[in-house]
Design a protein around this motif. Structure first.
Motif, PDB file in Angstrom:
ATOM      1  N   ILE A  71     -79.940 -74.527   9.042  1.00 18.87           N
ATOM      2  CA  ILE A  71     -80.785 -75.462   8.307  1.00 18.87           C
ATOM      3  C   ILE A  71     -82.254 -75.030   8.366  1.00 18.87           C
ATOM      4  O   ILE A  71     -82.984 -75.153   7.382  1.00 18.87           O
ATOM      5  CB  ILE A  71     -80.592 -76.898   8.850  1.00 18.87           C
ATOM      6  CG1 ILE A  71     -79.137 -77.321   8.622  1.00 18.87           C
ATOM      7  CG2 ILE A  71     -81.558 -77.870   8.209  1.00 18.87           C
ATOM      8  CD1 ILE A  71     -78.740 -78.606   9.292  1.00 18.87           C
ATOM      9  N   ILE A  72     -82.681 -74.517   9.520  1.00 19.48           N
ATOM     10  CA  ILE A  72     -84.041 -73.996   9.678  1.00 19.48           C
ATOM     11  C   ILE A  72     -83.958 -72.658  10.402  1.00 19.48           C
ATOM     12  O   ILE A  72     -82.926 -72.316  10.965  1.00 19.48           O
ATOM     13  CB  ILE A  72     -84.971 -74.965  10.459  1.00 19.48           C
ATOM     14  CG1 ILE A  72     -84.453 -75.195  11.888  1.00 19.48           C
ATOM     15  CG2 ILE A  72     -85.146 -76.268   9.727  1.00 19.48           C
ATOM     16  CD1 ILE A  72     -85.407 -75.995  12.756  1.00 19.48           C
ATOM     17  N   ASP A  73     -85.072 -71.915  10.375  1.00 20.37           N
ATOM     18  CA  ASP A  73     -85.098 -70.648  11.109  1.00 20.37           C
ATOM     19  C   ASP A  73     -85.896 -70.813  12.400  1.00 20.37           C
ATOM     20  O   ASP A  73     -86.508 -71.851  12.636  1.00 20.37           O
ATOM     21  CB  ASP A  73     -85.649 -69.511  10.253  1.00 20.37           C
ATOM     22  CG  ASP A  73     -87.074 -69.760   9.784  1.00 20.37           C
ATOM     23  OD1 ASP A  73     -87.686 -70.757  10.187  1.00 20.37           O
ATOM     24  OD2 ASP A  73     -87.569 -68.926   9.009  1.00 20.37           O
ATOM     25  N   GLU A  74     -85.880 -69.781  13.240  1.00 26.86           N
ATOM     26  CA  GLU A  74     -86.532 -69.869  14.557  1.00 26.86           C
ATOM     27  C   GLU A  74     -88.034 -70.052  14.466  1.00 26.86           C
ATOM     28  O   GLU A  74     -88.629 -70.771  15.275  1.00 26.86           O
ATOM     29  CB  GLU A  74     -86.208 -68.627  15.381  1.00 26.86           C
ATOM     30  CG  GLU A  74     -84.772 -68.580  15.844  1.00 26.86           C
ATOM     31  CD  GLU A  74     -84.501 -67.350  16.692  1.00 26.86           C
ATOM     32  OE1 GLU A  74     -85.287 -67.080  17.612  1.00 26.86           O
ATOM     33  OE2 GLU A  74     -83.483 -66.678  16.419  1.00 26.86           O
ATOM     34  N   ALA A  75     -88.674 -69.428  13.492  1.00 28.70           N
ATOM     35  CA  ALA A  75     -90.130 -69.562  13.341  1.00 28.70           C
ATOM     36  C   ALA A  75     -90.514 -71.002  13.008  1.00 28.70           C
ATOM     37  O   ALA A  75     -91.470 -71.558  13.566  1.00 28.70           O
ATOM     38  CB  ALA A  75     -90.638 -68.619  12.258  1.00 28.70           C
ATOM     39  N   THR A  76     -89.743 -71.607  12.125  1.00 26.69           N
ATOM     40  CA  THR A  76     -89.996 -73.012  11.764  1.00 26.69           C
ATOM     41  C   THR A  76     -89.792 -73.912  12.971  1.00 26.69           C
ATOM     42  O   THR A  76     -90.582 -74.827  13.205  1.00 26.69           O
ATOM     43  CB  THR A  76     -89.067 -73.441  10.609  1.00 26.69           C
ATOM     44  OG1 THR A  76     -89.267 -72.563   9.505  1.00 26.69           O
ATOM     45  CG2 THR A  76     -89.350 -74.874  10.187  1.00 26.69           C
ATOM     46  N   LEU A  77     -88.752 -73.638  13.741  1.00 26.10           N
ATOM     47  CA  LEU A  77     -88.486 -74.427  14.951  1.00 26.10           C
ATOM     48  C   LEU A  77     -89.674 -74.365  15.909  1.00 26.10           C
ATOM     49  O   LEU A  77     -90.127 -75.405  16.392  1.00 26.10           O
ATOM     50  CB  LEU A  77     -87.223 -73.921  15.657  1.00 26.10           C
ATOM     51  CG  LEU A  77     -86.924 -74.537  17.024  1.00 26.10           C
ATOM     52  CD1 LEU A  77     -86.685 -76.031  16.900  1.00 26.10           C
ATOM     53  CD2 LEU A  77     -85.733 -73.846  17.662  1.00 26.10           C
ATOM     54  N   SER A  78     -90.197 -73.174  16.138  1.00 29.79           N
ATOM     55  CA  SER A  78     -91.347 -73.024  17.043  1.00 29.79           C
ATOM     56  C   SER A  78     -92.554 -73.802  16.546  1.00 29.79           C
ATOM     57  O   SER A  78     -93.243 -74.472  17.326  1.00 29.79           O
ATOM     58  CB  SER A  78     -91.715 -71.555  17.186  1.00 29.79           C
ATOM     59  OG  SER A  78     -90.705 -70.865  17.849  1.00 29.79           O
ATOM     60  N   GLU A  79     -92.816 -73.732  15.253  1.00 29.97           N
ATOM     61  CA  GLU A  79     -93.958 -74.443  14.680  1.00 29.97           C
ATOM     62  C   GLU A  79     -93.792 -75.952  14.790  1.00 29.97           C
ATOM     63  O   GLU A  79     -94.729 -76.665  15.151  1.00 29.97           O
ATOM     64  CB  GLU A  79     -94.154 -74.039  13.228  1.00 29.97           C
ATOM     65  CG  GLU A  79     -94.644 -72.619  13.064  1.00 29.97           C
ATOM     66  CD  GLU A  79     -94.773 -72.208  11.614  1.00 29.97           C
ATOM     67  OE1 GLU A  79     -94.773 -73.095  10.734  1.00 29.97           O
ATOM     68  OE2 GLU A  79     -94.881 -71.002  11.356  1.00 29.97           O
ATOM     69  N   VAL A  80     -92.605 -76.444  14.478  1.00 28.43           N
ATOM     70  CA  VAL A  80     -92.362 -77.886  14.501  1.00 28.43           C
ATOM     71  C   VAL A  80     -92.441 -78.430  15.930  1.00 28.43           C
ATOM     72  O   VAL A  80     -93.106 -79.439  16.182  1.00 28.43           O
ATOM     73  CB  VAL A  80     -90.989 -78.220  13.859  1.00 28.43           C
ATOM     74  CG1 VAL A  80     -90.610 -79.670  14.094  1.00 28.43           C
ATOM     75  CG2 VAL A  80     -91.024 -77.918  12.369  1.00 28.43           C
ATOM     76  N   VAL A  81     -91.780 -77.765  16.866  1.00 33.18           N
ATOM     77  CA  VAL A  81     -91.806 -78.224  18.261  1.00 33.18           C
ATOM     78  C   VAL A  81     -93.231 -78.191  18.803  1.00 33.18           C
ATOM     79  O   VAL A  81     -93.697 -79.145  19.424  1.00 33.18           O
ATOM     80  CB  VAL A  81     -90.849 -77.386  19.143  1.00 33.18           C
ATOM     81  CG1 VAL A  81     -91.060 -77.687  20.625  1.00 33.18           C
ATOM     82  CG2 VAL A  81     -89.402 -77.648  18.761  1.00 33.18           C
ATOM     83  N   GLY A  82     -93.953 -77.105  18.551  1.00 35.81           N
ATOM     84  CA  GLY A  82     -95.344 -77.003  19.004  1.00 35.81           C
ATOM     85  C   GLY A  82     -96.224 -78.088  18.418  1.00 35.81           C
ATOM     86  O   GLY A  82     -97.054 -78.679  19.117  1.00 35.81           O
ATOM     87  N   SER A  83     -96.043 -78.367  17.144  1.00 36.26           N
ATOM     88  CA  SER A  83     -96.839 -79.406  16.483  1.00 36.26           C
ATOM     89  C   SER A  83     -96.555 -80.789  17.063  1.00 36.26           C
ATOM     90  O   SER A  83     -97.477 -81.565  17.316  1.00 36.26           O
ATOM     91  CB  SER A  83     -96.540 -79.422  14.978  1.00 36.26           C
ATOM     92  OG  SER A  83     -96.897 -78.213  14.392  1.00 36.26           O
ATOM     93  N   ILE A  84     -95.300 -81.087  17.275  1.00 34.59           N
ATOM     94  CA  ILE A  84     -94.935 -82.404  17.809  1.00 34.59           C
ATOM     95  C   ILE A  84     -95.465 -82.569  19.229  1.00 34.59           C
ATOM     96  O   ILE A  84     -95.999 -83.627  19.578  1.00 34.59           O
ATOM     97  CB  ILE A  84     -93.411 -82.626  17.733  1.00 34.59           C
ATOM     98  CG1 ILE A  84     -92.984 -82.761  16.271  1.00 34.59           C
ATOM     99  CG2 ILE A  84     -92.998 -83.864  18.528  1.00 34.59           C
ATOM    100  CD1 ILE A  84     -91.492 -82.815  16.052  1.00 34.59           C
ATOM    101  N   ILE A  85     -95.356 -81.541  20.051  1.00 33.27           N
ATOM    102  CA  ILE A  85     -95.859 -81.614  21.427  1.00 33.27           C
ATOM    103  C   ILE A  85     -97.376 -81.802  21.415  1.00 33.27           C
ATOM    104  O   ILE A  85     -97.928 -82.605  22.172  1.00 33.27           O
ATOM    105  CB  ILE A  85     -95.449 -80.365  22.232  1.00 33.27           C
ATOM    106  CG1 ILE A  85     -93.937 -80.308  22.410  1.00 33.27           C
ATOM    107  CG2 ILE A  85     -96.162 -80.325  23.584  1.00 33.27           C
ATOM    108  CD1 ILE A  85     -93.334 -81.486  23.150  1.00 33.27           C
ATOM    109  N   THR A  86     -98.071 -81.077  20.548  1.00 33.44           N
ATOM    110  CA  THR A  86     -99.527 -81.201  20.442  1.00 33.44           C
ATOM    111  C   THR A  86     -99.923 -82.601  20.004  1.00 33.44           C
ATOM    112  O   THR A  86    -100.818 -83.219  20.592  1.00 33.44           O
ATOM    113  CB  THR A  86    -100.086 -80.160  19.455  1.00 33.44           C
ATOM    114  OG1 THR A  86     -99.756 -78.858  19.929  1.00 33.44           O
ATOM    115  CG2 THR A  86    -101.589 -80.288  19.310  1.00 33.44           C
ATOM    116  N   LEU A  87     -99.263 -83.120  18.982  1.00 27.89           N
ATOM    117  CA  LEU A  87     -99.576 -84.471  18.504  1.00 27.89           C
ATOM    118  C   LEU A  87     -99.253 -85.529  19.559  1.00 27.89           C
ATOM    119  O   LEU A  87     -99.993 -86.502  19.717  1.00 27.89           O
ATOM    120  CB  LEU A  87     -98.812 -84.764  17.213  1.00 27.89           C
ATOM    121  CG  LEU A  87     -99.299 -84.025  15.984  1.00 27.89           C
ATOM    122  CD1 LEU A  87     -98.357 -84.262  14.811  1.00 27.89           C
ATOM    123  CD2 LEU A  87    -100.711 -84.441  15.625  1.00 27.89           C
TER     124      LEU A  87
END
Length: 65
Positions: free
Chosen positions: A33-49
């Motif tokens: 459904i998603i690729d590894e790069a997208t996963l890293s960006e999404v997880v990082g963004s959520i943790i930052t927020l």
């Protein structure tokens, strides 16, 4: 003492959230459904927020006391 407890809880909550997001993201990557790069960006963004919101709420509580 209260600040120390809040910091410890903050670290634990963010750690737990990071693991949950990584687990769910791993599932989505496995299903294609998603690729590894997208996963890293999404997880990082959520943790930052999450850190930003937690800090803002913590400071709001201090000002109201």
């Amino acid at each position: 003492m209260k600040k120390l407890i809040l910091k410890i809880m903050n670290d634990k909550v963010k750690g737990l959230l990071r693991h949950v997001l990584t687990f769910l993201g791993g599932y989505l990557v496995t299903k294609g459904i998603i690729d590894e790069a997208t996963l890293s960006e999404v997880v990082g963004s959520i943790i930052t927020l999450t850190g930003f919101v937690w800090s803002w709420l913590d400071k709001s509580e201090e000002e109201s006391e």
